[in-house]
Write an enzyme that holds these catalytic residues in place. Structure first.
Site, PDB file in Angstrom:
ATOM      1  N   LYS A  13       0.847  -1.198   0.000  1.00  0.00           N
ATOM      2  CA  LYS A  13       0.000   0.000   0.000  1.00  0.00           C
ATOM      3  C   LYS A  13       0.886   1.253   0.000  1.00  0.00           C
ATOM      4  O   LYS A  13       2.100   1.166   0.255  1.00  0.00           O
ATOM      5  CB  LYS A  13      -0.925  -0.056   1.216  1.00  0.00           C
ATOM      6  CG  LYS A  13      -1.935  -1.225   1.181  1.00  0.00           C
ATOM      7  CD  LYS A  13      -2.708  -1.334   2.495  1.00  0.00           C
ATOM      8  CE  LYS A  13      -3.790  -2.411   2.440  1.00  0.00           C
ATOM      9  NZ  LYS A  13      -4.471  -2.582   3.762  1.00  0.00           N
ATOM     10  N   TYR A  53     -12.439  -4.611  -2.903  1.00  0.00           N
ATOM     11  CA  TYR A  53     -13.014  -4.945  -1.592  1.00  0.00           C
ATOM     12  C   TYR A  53     -14.433  -5.489  -1.715  1.00  0.00           C
ATOM     13  O   TYR A  53     -14.894  -6.191  -0.823  1.00  0.00           O
ATOM     14  CB  TYR A  53     -12.935  -3.761  -0.626  1.00  0.00           C
ATOM     15  CG  TYR A  53     -11.518  -3.586  -0.111  1.00  0.00           C
ATOM     16  CD1 TYR A  53     -10.976  -4.500   0.785  1.00  0.00           C
ATOM     17  CD2 TYR A  53     -10.709  -2.558  -0.568  1.00  0.00           C
ATOM     18  CE1 TYR A  53      -9.666  -4.387   1.225  1.00  0.00           C
ATOM     19  CE2 TYR A  53      -9.394  -2.427  -0.134  1.00  0.00           C
ATOM     20  CZ  TYR A  53      -8.885  -3.343   0.766  1.00  0.00           C
ATOM     21  OH  TYR A  53      -7.590  -3.228   1.196  1.00  0.00           O
ATOM     22  N   THR A 124      -4.113  -8.090  10.821  1.00  0.00           N
ATOM     23  CA  THR A 124      -4.531  -6.825  10.194  1.00  0.00           C
ATOM     24  C   THR A 124      -4.061  -5.576  10.942  1.00  0.00           C
ATOM     25  O   THR A 124      -3.670  -4.592  10.324  1.00  0.00           O
ATOM     26  CB  THR A 124      -6.073  -6.803  10.080  1.00  0.00           C
ATOM     27  OG1 THR A 124      -6.505  -8.020   9.483  1.00  0.00           O
ATOM     28  CG2 THR A 124      -6.547  -5.642   9.242  1.00  0.00           C
ATOM     29  N   ARG A 135       3.748  -6.668   9.219  1.00  0.00           N
ATOM     30  CA  ARG A 135       2.945  -5.647   9.916  1.00  0.00           C
ATOM     31  C   ARG A 135       3.370  -5.484  11.371  1.00  0.00           C
ATOM     32  O   ARG A 135       3.248  -4.394  11.949  1.00  0.00           O
ATOM     33  CB  ARG A 135       1.464  -6.021   9.834  1.00  0.00           C
ATOM     34  CG  ARG A 135       0.840  -5.798   8.445  1.00  0.00           C
ATOM     35  CD  ARG A 135      -0.477  -6.547   8.365  1.00  0.00           C
ATOM     36  NE  ARG A 135      -1.299  -6.213   7.211  1.00  0.00           N
ATOM     37  CZ  ARG A 135      -2.392  -6.906   6.893  1.00  0.00           C
ATOM     38  NH1 ARG A 135      -2.778  -7.947   7.628  1.00  0.00           N
ATOM     39  NH2 ARG A 135      -3.111  -6.567   5.828  1.00  0.00           N
ATOM     40  N   ASN A 155      -1.457  -0.349   7.377  1.00  0.00           N
ATOM     41  CA  ASN A 155      -0.834  -1.637   7.719  1.00  0.00           C
ATOM     42  C   ASN A 155       0.023  -2.204   6.581  1.00  0.00           C
ATOM     43  O   ASN A 155       0.246  -3.399   6.505  1.00  0.00           O
ATOM     44  CB  ASN A 155      -1.910  -2.635   8.175  1.00  0.00           C
ATOM     45  CG  ASN A 155      -2.974  -2.886   7.118  1.00  0.00           C
ATOM     46  OD1 ASN A 155      -2.861  -2.411   5.991  1.00  0.00           O
ATOM     47  ND2 ASN A 155      -3.992  -3.643   7.480  1.00  0.00           N
ATOM     48  N   HIS A 158      -1.806  -5.383   1.487  1.00  0.00           N
ATOM     49  CA  HIS A 158      -2.984  -6.233   1.303  1.00  0.00           C
ATOM     50  C   HIS A 158      -2.500  -7.613   0.901  1.00  0.00           C
ATOM     51  O   HIS A 158      -1.631  -7.734   0.025  1.00  0.00           O
ATOM     52  CB  HIS A 158      -3.929  -5.716   0.212  1.00  0.00           C
ATOM     53  CG  HIS A 158      -4.889  -6.797  -0.194  1.00  0.00           C
ATOM     54  ND1 HIS A 158      -5.980  -7.111   0.586  1.00  0.00           N
ATOM     55  CD2 HIS A 158      -4.878  -7.684  -1.213  1.00  0.00           C
ATOM     56  CE1 HIS A 158      -6.598  -8.150   0.030  1.00  0.00           C
ATOM     57  NE2 HIS A 158      -5.963  -8.508  -1.064  1.00  0.00           N
ATOM     58  N   GLU A 169      -9.473 -11.508  -7.031  1.00  0.00           N
ATOM     59  CA  GLU A 169      -8.790 -10.210  -6.922  1.00  0.00           C
ATOM     60  C   GLU A 169      -7.746  -9.996  -8.022  1.00  0.00           C
ATOM     61  O   GLU A 169      -7.589  -8.868  -8.504  1.00  0.00           O
ATOM     62  CB  GLU A 169      -8.079 -10.119  -5.562  1.00  0.00           C
ATOM     63  CG  GLU A 169      -9.028 -10.000  -4.391  1.00  0.00           C
ATOM     64  CD  GLU A 169      -8.305 -10.086  -3.039  1.00  0.00           C
ATOM     65  OE1 GLU A 169      -8.973  -9.898  -2.021  1.00  0.00           O
ATOM     66  OE2 GLU A 169      -7.083 -10.343  -3.022  1.00  0.00           O
TER      67      GLU A 169
HETATM   68  P1  GDP Z   1      -6.717  -8.081   5.936  1.00  0.00           P
HETATM   69  O1  GDP Z   1      -7.167  -9.196   5.050  1.00  0.00           O
HETATM   70  O2  GDP Z   1      -5.819  -8.542   7.054  1.00  0.00           O
HETATM   71  O3  GDP Z   1      -6.128  -6.902   5.213  1.00  0.00           O
HETATM   72  O4  GDP Z   1      -8.020  -7.536   6.678  1.00  0.00           O
HETATM   73  P2  GDP Z   1      -9.549  -7.414   6.162  1.00  0.00           P
HETATM   74  O5  GDP Z   1      -9.700  -8.018   4.809  1.00  0.00           O
HETATM   75  O6  GDP Z   1     -10.407  -7.903   7.274  1.00  0.00           O
HETATM   76  O7  GDP Z   1      -9.723  -5.861   6.093  1.00  0.00           O
HETATM   77  C1  GDP Z   1      -9.244  -5.119   5.027  1.00  0.00           C
HETATM   78  C2  GDP Z   1      -8.828  -3.749   5.513  1.00  0.00           C
HETATM   79  O8  GDP Z   1      -9.927  -3.110   6.166  1.00  0.00           O
HETATM   80  C3  GDP Z   1      -7.711  -3.776   6.558  1.00  0.00           C
HETATM   81  O9  GDP Z   1      -6.437  -3.807   5.968  1.00  0.00           O
HETATM   82  C4  GDP Z   1      -7.984  -2.537   7.360  1.00  0.00           C
HETATM   83  O10 GDP Z   1      -7.407  -1.405   6.710  1.00  0.00           O
HETATM   84  C5  GDP Z   1      -9.496  -2.386   7.293  1.00  0.00           C
HETATM   85  N1  GDP Z   1     -10.132  -2.954   8.482  1.00  0.00           N
HETATM   86  C6  GDP Z   1     -10.454  -4.251   8.671  1.00  0.00           C
HETATM   87  N2  GDP Z   1     -11.019  -4.453   9.847  1.00  0.00           N
HETATM   88  C7  GDP Z   1     -11.095  -3.245  10.448  1.00  0.00           C
HETATM   89  C8  GDP Z   1     -11.605  -2.799  11.718  1.00  0.00           C
HETATM   90  O11 GDP Z   1     -12.095  -3.567  12.540  1.00  0.00           O
HETATM   91  N3  GDP Z   1     -11.517  -1.458  11.982  1.00  0.00           N
HETATM   92  C9  GDP Z   1     -10.959  -0.594  11.100  1.00  0.00           C
HETATM   93  N4  GDP Z   1     -10.886   0.696  11.426  1.00  0.00           N
HETATM   94  N5  GDP Z   1     -10.466  -0.980   9.886  1.00  0.00           N
HETATM   95  C10 GDP Z   1     -10.529  -2.286   9.573  1.00  0.00           C
HETATM   96 MG    MG Z   2      -8.736  -9.313   3.626  1.00  0.00          MG
END
Ligand code: GDP
Ligand code: MG
Length: 200
Positions: A13, A53, A124, A135, A155, A158, A169
């Site tokens: 990112k 997303y 995450t 991370r 973070n 992705h 994706e």
């Molecule tokens: P990843 O697969 O570990 O990147 O996580 P996810 O697919 O669950 O979420 C995608 C992105 O959404 C993350 O990289 C975060 O930037 C954001 N995100 C996910 N869960 C949360 C949350 O509980 N709170 C907030 N503020 N952002 C979140």
């Molecule tokens: Mg994800």
């Protein structure tokens, strides 16, 4: 499909690029034994971020529920919104974050590619992701501060969540011709059943 053909999408990112971490991040995935089969640098468009997303129709709901659960566990006040509304806010923040500057997208291929990349990437939220992960080691954000500031959690990465998600994706970020088919010499020690070509 042979297990060694599993593919996963990684995006460094804009914060990863700005922190000059491209080399360090690629190094960590590369030394796992996975094969890099596509790589490019570009500025993501809002359309790409939304398509990315929303490949999972339940994503907003799931992220919203996860966020609400996290507020409760920390004893914080849950914003009086539905999971869908919270998911929408997270998505808007992600769009701003990912379109803010150059990013680097990659496709990695190999046995358990998705799981191996997730393990190296870490959880995450940087504050709670394990030491030894990208991370966990290379940045320091939290949901609390990101939410307070009304922005996405920074973070660095992705990484696709599972093999099906990866296959949905990858076409958002790469056209077929950008994905290379080739052999790495090191693959034989990882995948060949008989190690009969080593001794002279
Ligand atoms: P990843 O697969 O570990 O990147 O996580 P996810 O697919 O669950 O979420 C995608 C992105 O959404 C993350 O990289 C975060 O930037 C954001 N995100 C996910 N869960 C949360 C949350 O509980 N709170 C907030 N503020 N952002 C979140
Ligand atoms: Mg994800």
């Amino acid at each position: 499909m042979h297990p060694k053909e599993e593919r996963t999408l990684v995006i460094i990112k804009p914060d990863g690029v700005q922190r000059s971490l491209i080399g360090e991040i690629v190094r960590r995935y590369e030394r796992s034994g996975l094969k890099l089969i596509a790589l490019k640098m570009f500025v993501p468009t809002p359309e790409q971020v939304m398509a990315h997303y929303l490949t999972d129709p339940d994503w907003k709901q799931k992220v919203g529920e996860k966020a609400i659960e996290a507020y409760k566990q920390k004893g914080q006040k849950v914003p009086s919104r539905s999971p869908q509304e919270i998911g929408e806010i997270v998505l808007n923040n992600l769009r701003k974050y990912l379109t803010s500057g150059p990013a680097v997208a990659m496709v990695w291929q190999g046995m358990h590619a998705v799981g191996v990349v997730r393990k190296i990437t870490g959880g995450t939220e940087p504050l709670t992701s394990d030491v030894g992960t990208i991370r966990g080691d290379l940045t320091l954000d939290s949901y609390l501060v990101a939410d307070t500031d009304g922005r996405a959690v920074r973070n660095l990465i992705h990484a696709s969540g599972n093999a099906k998600e990866a296959e949905q994706e990858i076409p958002i970020w790469f056209v077929e011709e950008e994905i290379l088919k080739y052999r790495l010499v090191g693959e034989s020690i990882l995948y060949d059943v008989n190690l009969d070509g080593i001794l002279e």
